[in-house]
Scaffold this motif. Structure first.
Motif, PDB file in Angstrom:
ATOM      1  N   ARG A   1       0.846  -1.208   0.000  1.00 34.48           N
ATOM      2  CA  ARG A   1       0.000   0.000   0.000  1.00 34.48           C
ATOM      3  C   ARG A   1       0.881   1.259   0.000  1.00 34.48           C
ATOM      4  O   ARG A   1       0.609   2.213  -0.735  1.00 34.48           O
ATOM      5  CB  ARG A   1      -0.921  -0.015   1.227  1.00 34.48           C
ATOM      6  N   LYS A   2       1.932   1.261   0.837  1.00 41.05           N
ATOM      7  CA  LYS A   2       2.826   2.427   0.885  1.00 41.05           C
ATOM      8  C   LYS A   2       3.465   2.678  -0.476  1.00 41.05           C
ATOM      9  O   LYS A   2       3.577   3.817  -0.935  1.00 41.05           O
ATOM     10  CB  LYS A   2       3.912   2.205   1.938  1.00 41.05           C
ATOM     11  N   LEU A   3       3.895   1.589  -1.141  1.00 45.77           N
ATOM     12  CA  LEU A   3       4.523   1.715  -2.462  1.00 45.77           C
ATOM     13  C   LEU A   3       3.541   2.302  -3.474  1.00 45.77           C
ATOM     14  O   LEU A   3       3.872   3.230  -4.220  1.00 45.77           O
ATOM     15  CB  LEU A   3       5.006   0.340  -2.927  1.00 45.77           C
ATOM     16  N   VAL A   4       2.310   1.780  -3.503  1.00 48.96           N
ATOM     17  CA  VAL A   4       1.305   2.235  -4.467  1.00 48.96           C
ATOM     18  C   VAL A   4       1.001   3.717  -4.258  1.00 48.96           C
ATOM     19  O   VAL A   4       0.913   4.500  -5.227  1.00 48.96           O
ATOM     20  CB  VAL A   4       0.036   1.376  -4.358  1.00 48.96           C
ATOM     21  N   LEU A   5       0.833   4.135  -3.022  1.00 45.39           N
ATOM     22  CA  LEU A   5       0.542   5.541  -2.744  1.00 45.39           C
ATOM     23  C   LEU A   5       1.732   6.437  -3.083  1.00 45.39           C
ATOM     24  O   LEU A   5       1.556   7.583  -3.529  1.00 45.39           O
ATOM     25  CB  LEU A   5       0.151   5.704  -1.266  1.00 45.39           C
ATOM     26  N   ASP A   6       2.950   5.922  -2.870  1.00 49.21           N
ATOM     27  CA  ASP A   6       4.160   6.686  -3.231  1.00 49.21           C
ATOM     28  C   ASP A   6       4.221   6.894  -4.737  1.00 49.21           C
ATOM     29  O   ASP A   6       4.481   8.010  -5.227  1.00 49.21           O
ATOM     30  CB  ASP A   6       5.392   5.922  -2.745  1.00 49.21           C
ATOM     31  N   VAL A   7       3.938   5.813  -5.500  1.00 40.23           N
ATOM     32  CA  VAL A   7       3.954   5.924  -6.961  1.00 40.23           C
ATOM     33  C   VAL A   7       2.890   6.909  -7.427  1.00 40.23           C
ATOM     34  O   VAL A   7       3.141   7.767  -8.295  1.00 40.23           O
ATOM     35  CB  VAL A   7       3.736   4.542  -7.607  1.00 40.23           C
ATOM     36  N   ARG A   8       1.689   6.817  -6.872  1.00 38.10           N
ATOM     37  CA  ARG A   8       0.622   7.748  -7.261  1.00 38.10           C
ATOM     38  C   ARG A   8       1.030   9.185  -7.005  1.00 38.10           C
ATOM     39  O   ARG A   8       0.736  10.090  -7.808  1.00 38.10           O
ATOM     40  CB  ARG A   8      -0.659   7.420  -6.490  1.00 38.10           C
ATOM     41  N   GLY A   9       1.733   9.415  -5.899  1.00 38.31           N
ATOM     42  CA  GLY A   9       2.159  10.772  -5.559  1.00 38.31           C
ATOM     43  C   GLY A   9       3.215  11.334  -6.491  1.00 38.31           C
ATOM     44  O   GLY A   9       3.419  12.556  -6.543  1.00 38.31           O
ATOM     45  N   ARG A  10       3.932  10.487  -7.230  1.00 39.44           N
ATOM     46  CA  ARG A  10       4.986  10.950  -8.139  1.00 39.44           C
ATOM     47  C   ARG A  10       4.434  11.388  -9.501  1.00 39.44           C
ATOM     48  O   ARG A  10       5.161  11.926 -10.314  1.00 39.44           O
ATOM     49  CB  ARG A  10       6.020   9.837  -8.340  1.00 39.44           C
ATOM     50  N   ILE A  11       3.146  11.088  -9.749  1.00 39.70           N
ATOM     51  CA  ILE A  11       2.525  11.481 -11.022  1.00 39.70           C
ATOM     52  C   ILE A  11       1.813  12.812 -10.833  1.00 39.70           C
ATOM     53  O   ILE A  11       1.100  12.991  -9.838  1.00 39.70           O
ATOM     54  CB  ILE A  11       1.532  10.394 -11.478  1.00 39.70           C
ATOM     55  N   PRO A  12       1.998  13.783 -11.707  1.00 40.17           N
ATOM     56  CA  PRO A  12       1.374  15.106 -11.558  1.00 40.17           C
ATOM     57  C   PRO A  12      -0.119  14.985 -11.294  1.00 40.17           C
ATOM     58  O   PRO A  12      -0.826  14.186 -11.922  1.00 40.17           O
ATOM     59  CB  PRO A  12       1.652  15.792 -12.897  1.00 40.17           C
ATOM     60  N   GLY A  13      -0.623  15.795 -10.353  1.00 42.98           N
ATOM     61  CA  GLY A  13      -2.006  15.683  -9.912  1.00 42.98           C
ATOM     62  C   GLY A  13      -3.024  16.002 -10.979  1.00 42.98           C
ATOM     63  O   GLY A  13      -4.174  15.547 -10.898  1.00 42.98           O
TER      64      GLY A  13
END
Length: 889
Positions: A797-809
């Motif tokens: 879950r931490k990895l998935v949320l980290d990846v999502r955060g690296r993509i422009p909103g």
């Protein structure tokens, strides 16, 4: 007139007229077919069936009763309740119809200053059975009731039986006219709301055969002796004498509603919905208090479930009325103060009753939180599948695991727009109850027809127990059953049940296991006895196998118990008494016995306590017990009256039934209990007692398990060997072991944390690479991939949320990463706000992936988790996610 005075006058009236007053039996029914006593005559059933000789030809009682078939109706009407008191007078072959009728009329209509209830004769209406001319004639010509106030009703209303073949007969009911404000006139045949039944006189004069329902059975003939069984509802009479509209406004229930009003601010009579809740609380709290007082503890089976259900229904209704904190102690306290006037033992046992009730309330308040999460998940799954009905097994799970009453599940589901499969729920409940009843009945009777045992008792009398003073002795075979059926003889290899006229074998009871041993016949036949039970009072049934020869009824026999087993059990039983007293000394009188089992060399003891017993306290209790052993206290038993035993401070043992004469076991100056079991002669014979620990077995009930004598020594010897091995491993003395082992475990835990930290860093290190590899699907960034097997769900879950955060909103993004843990595939999928605006929801994507993996999942629109059974399908699951993104974006 207060309820306590109604009760006092009843008993006084009948005692003055030659009746023996007997105290109310426990609500715990001594009948495998009943969980609780539902009627005033139940304790007298063995007398009516001829199983036991009645204590006197005329008897009277005020019996505590509980009925729960219509529990959902309690509160909705003013007529339904679960607890009630049934005033009864009984004649066993003494007076019959005329005597019963004249006594009833005298008590009801005599002036209050003369000891009666003072009811106006002109307001009393009578019903009799259709063809009972004798009863009508007595009412009309002897008592003087006008013919127009005597009505005849059919079998359904005015004929009584136990529902099985046996005693039965017509009955006559006395009804009170409450006046025109309660409806049309015309007598009880027309309006039973206005003409309320207060007293039922049953004339047991016939024997009935088999049949269904209240009407479809044959009358086989007259009984050899005619009996009387009457019942007057105390609460109904209180309603009339106190001039109130219904039983909830009588003195013993109104005070509970007033306390509920005080705690919630909700006033009775202000609103129909809250009136229902107030009545539920009043009835259920009173019933709960009485059940706990008689030794019932909340649980998920049998009578424990009945108590749990009504307690939780009461607590829920208090919360519906706005109560936010604990309320049960205050409510129970009011019941004890009020009902204690009639049942002083409630006051004496206040501490234990309040402790059990408060513990159940605390457990339910916690269960509401956990159960609500389960219910929310079930509602989500039902809606997702397009359903509108919550499955019955889900409602059963909520009840069975979390203690949710069905009406609580119904209401919470309705708030979500769903109904509940009540039929499915009730089917599962019935299956559970049927299993419980079948198990209880099988254990009690061994599947044999009780009539076979009753026949032995009728022909040969009860079994004389000689085992207090003798370990073997001469006797005669007076009864023999093979496969549950009476038989004149049995051969080698047969499983048999043998009844002797006298026996040294102790029948299981009072927590003590039965003796084992052998019965040798003069003919040379030998029976190995494996168990001894008393399926009917006073008849000891020896269950075993014929090892040699043929066994016949009437044969002379020599019965000898297994002496080593008996002595080991006796040591355990005496140790149980010592443990009981030591726990009461340490924890107070609330540590009352709630059950026990005494077996060879070991015992378990159940007692009331809201919390776990600290280890230091348990150590002190164990030390105190063994100090008593070293004092070499004599153990002796004495038979005395129940009143004298109480005066001497003897403690009643759980599960035992006591008559007027009881056996009291005294251990020096340390312990004194009512007990029918076998014991050692001196505490020094126990040798050693070792408490193994304590645990919870139910709400407010703890269990101690222990070893005695040689078994305790063997246990300590094994522990000593283990300690020696540990000393060798850690290179330290025994007193250093805790510190050294704690240090080792600390280092191991630190190492595991370092490994977990390294694993997490490695997983999270893949975030940048995954984000850079995003695939563009119609303007949506889709990131899919896998991480090493064994990655935890939390790290994933931490990895998935980290990846999502690296993509422009401002760019729609979907991140779906998979792993395998413990051989099963796991996925976490997250979407950002821009993706959700395009209809891409994490929950929908997870369900698509999990379906491919052979499992399920769910969650919120922004992040969801799922799994399955087939890790080889992860590639197909990734493709399924990509297809859904393509179709939706």
């Amino acid at each position: 007139m207060e309820s306590a005075e109604i009760r006092r006058r009843w008993l006084s009236f009948f005692e003055e007229r030659g009746h023996t007053a007997v105290p109310s039996a426990s609500l715990i029914a001594d009948d495998p077919t009943l969980l609780l006593v539902p009627a005033g005559m139940v304790p007298f059933k063995p007398y009516f069936l001829g199983e036991v000789k009645p204590p006197a030809p005329r008897v009277t009682s005020v019996q505590k009763c509980v009925r729960t078939p219509d529990i959902e109706e309690v509160g909705k009407t003013t007529r339904h309740g679960t607890f009630f008191q049934m005033c009864g007078n009984f004649s066993f072959g003494d007076y019959f119809k005329e005597g019963a009728i004249k006594l009833a009329w005298e008590l009801l209509t005599s002036p209050q200053d003369k000891g009666g209830y003072g009811l106006e004769p002109e307001k009393l209406w009578i019903t009799v059975y259709l063809d009972d001319d004798e009863a009508e004639q007595i009412w009309r010509d002897v008592v003087g009731v006008p013919a127009e106030r005597i009505q005849r009703l059919g079998k359904k209303d005015n004929f009584w039986s136990m529902g099985v073949p046996g005693p039965c007969g017509p009955c006559s009911e006395i009804n009170y006219d409450r006046g025109p404000e309660f409806g049309e006139e015309g007598g009880p045949a027309v309006n039973d709301e206005r003409y309320v039944e207060i007293w039922n006189l049953v004339f047991m004069q016939y024997e009935r055969g088999a049949g269904d329902g209240k009407e479809d059975f044959p009358i086989l003939g007259d009984l050899p002796s005619k009996n009387i069984d009457t019942g007057l509802g105390l609460e109904r009479l209180a309603m009339i004498l106190q001039g109130v509209q219904n039983m909830y406004e009588t003195d013993t229930l109104r005070v509970v509603m007033d306390k509920a009003t005080e705690l919630t601010g909700v006033r009775y009579g202000a609103e129909a919905g809250s009136d229902v809740s107030l009545r539920v609380v009043a009835d259920h709290i009173r019933t709960s208090t009485m059940l706990i007082g008689d030794g019932v503890t909340p649980g998920n089976e049998g009578r424990g479930y009945v108590l749990r259900r009504i307690m939780r229904r009461a607590i829920r209704n208090m919360r519906l009325m706005g109560a936010t904190g604990p309320v049960v102690k205050d409510l129970v306290g009011v019941v004890i103060d009020t009902m204690g006037q009639q049942y002083p033992e409630l006051v004496t046992d206040r501490g234990r009753i309040e402790t059990v009730a408060v513990a159940e309330e605390s457990a339910f308040l916690k269960a509401i939180k956990g159960g609500t999460n389960i219910l929310d998940t079930a509602v989500t799954e039902t809606k997702a599948s397009g359903g509108t009905v919550l499955a019955g097994d889900k409602a059963f799970l909520l009840h069975d695991t979390w203690g949710f009453p069905i009406d609580l599940t119904l209401e919470m589901a309705a708030e979500q727009g769903l109904s509940v499969d009540e039929d499915g729920f009730r089917r599962l409940m019935k299956e559970q109850r049927d299993r419980a009843k079948a198990d209880a009945k099988a254990k009690k009777t061994g599947h044999a027809d009780l009539s076979a045992y009753r026949e032995v008792a009728d022909n040969s009398g009860t079994t004389e127990f000689t085992g207090y003073s003798a370990l073997e002795g001469e006797s005669t075979v007076v009864g023999l059953l093979v496969d549950g059926v009476s038989s004149p003889a049995a051969s080698e290899g047969d499983e048999v049940e043998v009844v002797l006229d006298r026996t040294p074998f102790y029948a299981e009871g009072g927590g003590q296991l039965a003796d084992q041993g052998r019965i040798r016949l003069d003919s040379g036949a030998v029976i190995e006895v494996r168990d001894v039970q008393q399926p009917v009072p006073g008849v000891s049934v020896h269950k075993g196998v014929v090892q040699v020869g043929e066994v016949t009824v009437g044969a002379a026999a020599h019965a000898a118990i297994d002496v080593r087993r008996r002595r080991a059990i006796a040591r355990a039983h005496s140790a149980t008494h010592l443990t009981h007293q030591a726990l009461r000394d340490a924890l107070g009188p609330t540590a009352a016995q709630a059950g026990s089992e005494n077996s060879p060399g070991r015992f378990r003891f159940d007692f009331g306590s809201p919390n776990a017993v600290p280890g230091t306290v348990l150590t002190d209790v164990e030390q105190k017990i063994n100090e008593v052993l070293a004092r070499e206290l004599d153990v002796h038993a004495e038979v005395m009256s129940i009143d004298e035993a109480k005066k001497q401070g003897a403690i009643a043992e759980f599960g035992e039934k006591y008559g007027e004469r009881v056996r009291v076991v005294t251990i020096g100056d340390f312990s004194k209990e009512l007990c029918g079991g076998t014991h050692v002669g001196n505490t020094s014979q126990l040798g050693l007692v070792k408490l193994l620990g304590e645990s919870s077995i139910g709400s407010g009930v703890r269990r101690v398990e222990a070893l005695v004598g040689v078994d305790a020594y063997n246990f300590l010897a094994k522990e000593h060997t283990v300690v020696a091995q540990l000393q060798e491993l850690v290179k330290g003395r025994s007193e250093e072991l805790p510190e050294k082992i704690a240090a080792m475990l600390g280092k191991l835990k630190d190492a595991e944390k370092e490994i977990e930290k390294f694993r997490a860093e490695k997983v999270l290190g893949a975030a940048a690479g995954l984000a850079e590899g995003a695939k563009d699907i119609r303007g949506t960034a889709l990131v899919t991939g896998t991480v090493p097997d064994g990655t935890s769900a939390d790290d994933l879950r931490k990895l998935v949320l980290d990846v999502r955060g690296r993509i422009p909103g401002d760019r729609p993004a979907v991140v779906a990463v998979f792993t395998t843990a413990n051989g099963r595939p796991l996925t976490v999928i997250a979407t950002n706000e821009a993706a959700r605006e395009r209809g891409l929801k994490a929950g929908d994507l997870v369900r698509a992936a999990a379906k491919t993996l052979g499992g399920g999942g769910g969650g919120k629109p922004d992040v969801a988790q799922g799994g399955g059974q087939n890790p080889d399908a992860i590639g197909d699951a990734i493709a399924a996610v990509e297809r859904l993104v393509t179709e939706t974006a």
